[in-house]
Design an enzyme around this catalytic site. Structure first.
Site, PDB file in Angstrom:
ATOM      1  NE  ARG A  68      -4.027   0.063   0.855  1.00 13.30           N
ATOM      2  CZ  ARG A  68      -4.997  -0.135   1.747  1.00 13.30           C
ATOM      3  NH1 ARG A  68      -5.141  -1.317   2.318  1.00 13.30           N
ATOM      4  NH2 ARG A  68      -5.830   0.833   2.069  1.00 13.30           N
ATOM      5  CG  HIS A 112      -5.828  -0.848  -5.477  1.00 11.79           C
ATOM      6  ND1 HIS A 112      -4.613  -1.260  -4.997  1.00 11.79           N
ATOM      7  CD2 HIS A 112      -6.216   0.158  -4.652  1.00 11.79           C
ATOM      8  CE1 HIS A 112      -4.270  -0.541  -3.955  1.00 11.79           C
ATOM      9  NE2 HIS A 112      -5.226   0.330  -3.724  1.00 11.79           N
ATOM     10  CE1 TYR A 132     -20.734  16.399 -12.448  1.00  7.60           C
ATOM     11  CE2 TYR A 132     -19.557  16.497 -10.361  1.00  7.60           C
ATOM     12  CZ  TYR A 132     -20.740  16.485 -11.069  1.00  7.60           C
ATOM     13  OH  TYR A 132     -21.933  16.556 -10.407  1.00  7.60           O
TER      14      TYR A 132
END
Length: 745
Positions: free
Chosen positions: A29, A75, A119
């Site tokens: 990570r 993931h 967006y």
């Protein structure tokens, strides 16, 4: 199957579980791999974009599509972490070389967040595709199963650039953190080439080629002499300043313009920096600054400080470096995953891992290319040979009853079941020994390949293949040849993608700021019942005395260079510099007093307040809720500490009264149950501030002091008690440590 209970020590289970968790966070990570400089989430996101075909020369795709696909395939740790990684890889002000081309609102250098993923759109940068993902089809890295073993993902990307240095990295794992600054691509490649040619090169020599970090925000590194030790050990602190220019205006005025900021300042720290300058102006430490404006835009940083005529610009620059984050520190800790474990690396070690990885990539790449060329050569040689006996091959194909018979004849010379025109043809066919691949190619060959020009083209192609095979074998067998290939690749990347350095590296003297002495003068301290405090000129107070006295709860004179003492119900003394308080007009609202002190009005209540200059020459009377009293010499409260204990309190007790006394006053104690006790202050002994005091009034089991009053004999003093006026002078005199008289409403 019968269940078995395994007995074990609980601490052992916890230790093993925590270590497993910590290693999972560290490796999977938080920390980048030294080979490609990427964390797993970054690597998976880039690979997913490559798999989706979102290349640099194709249209942008919605980030929500990328995030969802990455999360579903590679993931499974939440969409926010994936999108955040995607956003950071696209931000030019955070990365030395962005790996993602973002389209839409991807945040700003001032800390504005990116728009929602539905967006925004993105695609790979050209450098990412060419230097990170281009050779994935050549078996250069290992592919491993994903989390549910339904997909394959690369264990590392075949990065051709030393990305760990170029883009840097930051991350917090369990018990460790990484913080690697970004560097200039061209300089890092020069350093890598120098190390490749001479592995014994010193860190100092490498820093001649790569002087230090190259931050996207520019700035000036001012501790150049400390960099060799930092790059030798992999840890240290880099001091970086913003760049300040002086611009001349009409009328002889000047303005300071900040055009570059320290890298750690990006984000919300820019707003904090502006607030810090405003606070310096308000505190009269930078009176030369008349206006502050942030004119930054997409073109770059531009923070303008307008100055009074004749202002000392050099001193102001030093003040900004000394008092604000315009000079900041970047903590370096070059921690990365190397050979499957976290390790703090020096510059030479990072370059060594990078070079070793390049040799591994190049070896695997050219082995794959060689294997493909050898297959091509085998087929080409078969086709050339077939062209020489094409009539025989046609006869074999026409006389065969199946592809299997024809193929057996071509590979093994088996003529069983095949009809030949003559015995001579049969004998020639029995001598054929094409390979499996050659036989398949012959069977699939189209008739147009028999044209003379096509045969010539096949011969030319075979010559190129043989040349390639010789070249690839030379690269794989000759270390010097492979080194030349790696150097050539580095030089090509540098030529295409390098850019000029943005951060200057130098040795600079520590900023020396001479604080101008404030002209000492008396001022009036005003604080209203809501705790808003300010200071005004003595003449301003005199003109507005009646209004000031009626509107404010605490009023006293003090020196503008002095300190204010604040006593709270917790028995603490807080000090505030008078010059920190706002000074100005009478009708200015002021600022809450706890904004300047080391306390919160939500947790501590103000009990007494005064000027330290006056308090140190006085005696102070202290009274607590449980009825403990003492008189303390004011000199004990003279201190430069922001907070200290002003009195000792018993458990559950609190301070309710602090006032200066001269010993001639009468003291009246009022209890919650309505008992009043009047006696002279001279009965209260003088104690040290660390003493608890003496009992002032005998209280009932559930009774406690509610109020304390002081007055001078001969001066009639009345207080309101149960909606009636109570004249304190008329109360029966008593003595300390008695019950007093009960007053009924």
């Amino acid at each position: 199957m019968e269940e078995q209970i395994i007995r074990t020590e609980y601490s052992d289970v916890m230790q093993k579980s925590y270590i497993d968790y910590a290693m999972s966070v560290i490796i999977s990570r938080a920390l980048p791999d030294v080979r490609d400089g990427l964390k797993p989430v970054q690597r998976r996101t880039l690979y997913d974009m490559y798999e989706l075909g979102i290349r640099y020369d194709r249209p942008y795709r919605k980030c929500a599509r990328i995030v969802g696909d990455t999360m579903g395939k590679y993931h499974p740790h939440g969409d926010s972490s994936i999108y955040e990684a995607l956003v950071v890889m696209s931000q030019e002000f955070k990365k030395g070389m962005p790996l993602v081309d973002g389209h839409g609102n991807f945040g700003s250098i001032e800390g504005d967040g990116a728009a929602a993923m539905r967006y925004t759109e993105a695609r790979l940068q050209k450098v990412t595709q060419e230097a990170f993902l281009a050779d994935l089809d050549k078996d250069v890295v290992d592919f491993v199963p994903n989390f549910d073993e339904n997909e394959k993902e690369p264990s590392v990307l075949p990065a051709r650039i030393p990305n760990l240095l170029v883009n840097g990295s930051d991350g917090i794992a369990v018990g460790m953190a990484t913080s690697i600054p970004p560097h200039n691509l061209g300089e890092v490649i020069d350093a890598a080439k120098a190390y490749l040619k001479n592995p014994d090169i010193t860190t100092e020599k490498l820093l001649e080629l790569m002087p230090g970090p190259d931050f996207p925000t520019g700035g000036i590194i001012v501790n150049k002499d400390e960099l060799p030790a930092i790059y030798e050990t992999g840890t240290g602190k880099i001091k970086i300043r913003g760049r300040v220019q002086v611009e001349k205006l009409k009328g002889g005025k000047e303005q300071l313009v900040i055009t570059e900021i320290p890298y750690p300042m990006i984000g919300a720290n820019i707003a904090k920096f502006l607030n810090d300058i405003a606070a310096l102006v308000e505190a009269k430490k930078a009176p030369e600054i008349t206006d502050i404006s942030n004119q930054s835009s997409k073109e770059g940083i531009r923070i303008v400080l307008e100055l009074k005529k004749g202002a000392d610009t050099e001193n102001l620059k030093n003040m900004l470096y000394k008092k604000t984050r315009l000079e900041d520190t970047f903590g370096v800790n070059m921690l990365a995953v190397a050979d499957g474990r976290p390790e703090t690396l020096s510059l030479k070690q990072i370059l060594e891992y990078y070079i070793d990885f390049q040799y591994e990539l190049t070896t695997r790449k050219y082995r794959t290319l060689l294997s493909k060329e050898q297959e091509k050569r085998e087929i080409q040689e078969g086709l050339i040979k077939a062209c020489d006996v094409i009539d025989l091959i046609i006869e074999i194909l026409r006389g065969s009853r199946s592809i299997k018979e024809a193929k057996a004849c071509l590979t093994e010379g088996s003529t069983d079941g095949i009809r030949f025109k003559s015995e001579a043809s049969k004998k020639r066919a029995a001598k054929l020994r094409f390979t499996e691949r050659q036989a398949q190619a012959i069977l699939e060959m189209r008739l147009y390949r028999l044209i003379g020009l096509e045969i010539e083209a096949l011969m030319e192609e075979n010559r190129k293949t043989l040349k390639n095979i010789a070249e690839y074998e030379d690269i794989l067998e000759n270390h010097a040849s492979m080194t030349r290939v790696i150097l050539k690749d580095m030089e090509a990347i540098k030529k295409t993608y390098s850019r000029p350095r943005r951060t200057a590296v130098e040795n600079a003297e520590a900023a020396v700021y001479e604080e101008k002495k404030i002209e000492e003068m008396p001022v009036m301290f005003l604080m209203d019942r809501f705790g808003y405090a300010k200071t005004v000129d003595m003449s301003v107070y005199d003109r507005n005395k009646e209004a000031a006295d009626s509107e404010n709860r605490h009023i006293f004179s003090c020196m503008n260079t002095g300190r204010i003492c604040i006593f709270t119900d917790t028995g603490k003394q807080h000090t505030v510099k008078v010059q920190d308080l706002p000074y100005g007009k009478f009708r200015d609202k002021g600022v809450p007093i706890d904004n300047f002190g080391n306390f919160s009005s939500a947790e501590e209540q103000l009990v007494g307040i005064g000027s330290m200059e006056e308090i140190r020459h006085q005696k102070l009377l202290f009274g607590t809720r449980s009825g403990m009293l003492k008189v303390v010499d004011g000199s004990e409260f003279e201190t430069k500490m922001r907070t200290m204990a002003a009195t000792k309190l018993n458990e559950g007790d609190e301070l309710i009264f602090v006032s200066p006394v001269d010993g001639s006053e009468q003291l009246v104690l009022q209890s919650k149950e309505g008992y009043f006790l009047r006696f002279g202050v001279e009965e209260i002994p003088e104690k040290k501030k660390g003493a608890a005091g003496v009992r002032g009034m005998r209280l009932g089991e559930k009774d406690q002091l509610e109020a304390m009053y002081l007055y001078h004999p001969g001066q009639e003093t009345a207080v309101e008690y149960k909606e009636k006026q109570l004249i304190l002078n008329k109360l029966k005199a008593g003595s300390r440590d008695t019950r007093g008289v009960r007053v009924r409403g």
